[in-house]
Design a protein around this motif. Structure first.
Motif, short mmCIF file in Angstrom:
data_model
loop_
_atom_site.label_atom_id
_atom_site.label_comp_id
_atom_site.label_asym_id
_atom_site.label_seq_id
_atom_site.Cartn_x
_atom_site.Cartn_y
_atom_site.Cartn_z
N ARG A 122 0.92 -1.17 0.01
CA ARG A 122 0.05 0.13 -0.06
C ARG A 122 1.19 1.37 0.02
NH1 ARG A 122 -3.61 -0.17 4.88
NH2 ARG A 122 -1.66 0.59 5.96
N VAL A 123 0.46 1.97 -1.09
CA VAL A 123 1.46 3.35 -1.20
C VAL A 123 0.46 4.41 -1.34
CG1 VAL A 123 3.15 4.72 -2.55
CG2 VAL A 123 3.39 1.99 -2.16
N ALA A 124 0.85 5.56 -0.43
CA ALA A 124 0.18 6.77 -0.50
C ALA A 124 0.22 7.30 -2.04
CB ALA A 124 0.42 7.53 0.65
N LEU A 125 -0.59 7.89 -2.43
CA LEU A 125 -0.44 8.42 -3.85
C LEU A 125 -0.60 9.94 -3.74
CD1 LEU A 125 -2.48 6.09 -6.13
CD2 LEU A 125 -0.01 6.27 -5.88
N ASP A 144 -3.49 14.30 -10.15
CA ASP A 144 -3.40 12.94 -10.95
C ASP A 144 -2.25 12.80 -11.72
OD1 ASP A 144 -4.94 10.75 -11.94
OD2 ASP A 144 -5.18 11.55 -13.89
N PRO A 145 -1.63 13.96 -12.24
CA PRO A 145 -0.32 13.63 -12.95
C PRO A 145 0.81 13.11 -12.15
CG PRO A 145 -1.12 15.67 -13.55
CD PRO A 145 -1.90 15.39 -12.40
N ALA A 146 0.88 13.52 -10.78
CA ALA A 146 1.85 12.98 -10.15
C ALA A 146 1.47 11.57 -9.39
CB ALA A 146 2.04 13.85 -8.79
N ALA A 147 0.16 11.22 -9.33
CA ALA A 147 -0.15 9.97 -8.84
C ALA A 147 -0.19 8.93 -10.11
CB ALA A 147 -1.86 9.92 -8.45
N ARG A 148 -0.37 9.57 -11.24
CA ARG A 148 0.08 8.67 -12.43
C ARG A 148 1.57 8.15 -12.46
NH1 ARG A 148 -4.01 8.24 -16.91
NH2 ARG A 148 -5.90 9.21 -16.09
N ARG A 149 2.34 9.22 -12.36
CA ARG A 149 3.74 8.91 -12.40
C ARG A 149 4.21 7.98 -11.24
NH1 ARG A 149 4.05 14.25 -13.19
NH2 ARG A 149 4.67 14.61 -11.11
N LEU A 191 2.26 5.77 -10.07
CA LEU A 191 1.75 4.32 -10.48
C LEU A 191 2.57 3.58 -11.39
CD1 LEU A 191 -2.02 5.10 -10.40
CD2 LEU A 191 -0.62 3.51 -8.87
N GLY A 192 3.10 4.41 -12.23
CA GLY A 192 4.07 3.85 -13.52
C GLY A 192 5.40 3.45 -12.83
N THR A 193 5.90 4.17 -11.94
CA THR A 193 7.05 3.67 -11.20
C THR A 193 7.01 2.39 -10.39
OG1 THR A 193 7.95 6.24 -11.03
CG2 THR A 193 9.03 4.51 -9.35
N LEU A 194 5.88 2.56 -9.59
CA LEU A 194 5.49 1.08 -8.83
C LEU A 194 5.38 0.06 -9.85
CD1 LEU A 194 2.90 2.31 -6.46
CD2 LEU A 194 4.94 1.27 -5.83
N LEU A 195 4.72 -0.03 -10.92
CA LEU A 195 4.29 -1.12 -11.98
C LEU A 195 5.82 -1.40 -12.40
CD1 LEU A 195 1.38 -0.17 -13.63
CD2 LEU A 195 1.85 -1.82 -11.97
N ALA A 196 6.64 -0.68 -12.89
CA ALA A 196 7.96 -0.73 -13.52
C ALA A 196 8.80 -1.48 -12.52
CB ALA A 196 8.60 0.64 -14.17
N ASP A 197 8.92 -0.79 -11.49
CA ASP A 197 9.71 -1.56 -10.18
C ASP A 197 9.50 -2.93 -9.96
OD1 ASP A 197 11.41 0.85 -10.73
OD2 ASP A 197 10.88 1.68 -8.68
N LEU A 198 8.33 -2.95 -9.59
CA LEU A 198 7.44 -4.25 -9.28
C LEU A 198 7.83 -5.30 -10.43
CD1 LEU A 198 5.88 -5.69 -7.36
CD2 LEU A 198 3.75 -5.14 -8.33
N ARG A 199 7.90 -5.16 -11.63
CA ARG A 199 8.07 -5.93 -12.43
C ARG A 199 9.44 -6.44 -12.55
NH1 ARG A 199 7.09 -3.45 -18.08
NH2 ARG A 199 4.92 -3.70 -17.22
N ASP A 200 10.38 -5.36 -12.41
CA ASP A 200 11.74 -5.81 -12.36
C ASP A 200 12.03 -6.73 -11.10
OD1 ASP A 200 12.32 -4.29 -14.38
OD2 ASP A 200 13.16 -2.62 -13.34
#
Length: 99
Positions: A58-61, A65-70, A72-81
């Motif tokens: 759980r991460v506070a966003l 919206d533009p910052a929250a989207r960034r 989420l993108g970072t979370l997804l990329a790092d989680l995939r790695d």
């Protein structure tokens, strides 16, 4: 110790209500950054004997919206790695040193 004992529990098993439906579950391992993020990891041995990790994050966003989207993108990329890296670790074979 990961092999089951006489009672069927492993050395890491919590041996309480978390074990159910023929699975064994460890105590939760927490990473807590109050006000920012929390992660919970649990080791599980399923009824078929296979083991896996369950991870809840759980991460506070950000409020906007533009910052929250960034975020989420970072979370997804790092989680995939992270998942790719963890899955690529091979089990040691007899005669080969553990990595």
């Amino acid at each position: 110790m990961t092999r089951p004992g006489r009672d069927g529990h492993t050395g890491w098993c919590a041996r309480d209500h978390r074990c159910n439906l023929a699975e064994h579950r460890s105590a939760e391992i927490l990473v807590d950054l109050p006000g920012h993020a929390r992660a919970v990891l649990v080791r599980v041995r399923a009824s078929d004997g296979r083991e896996h990790a369950e991870i809840r994050v759980r991460v506070a966003l950000a409020d906007v919206d533009p910052a929250a989207r960034r975020q989420l993108g970072t979370l997804l990329a790092d989680l995939r790695d992270l998942v790719t890296h963890a899955a690529a670790i091979r089990r040691p074979r007899p005669g080969r040193a553990a990595a």
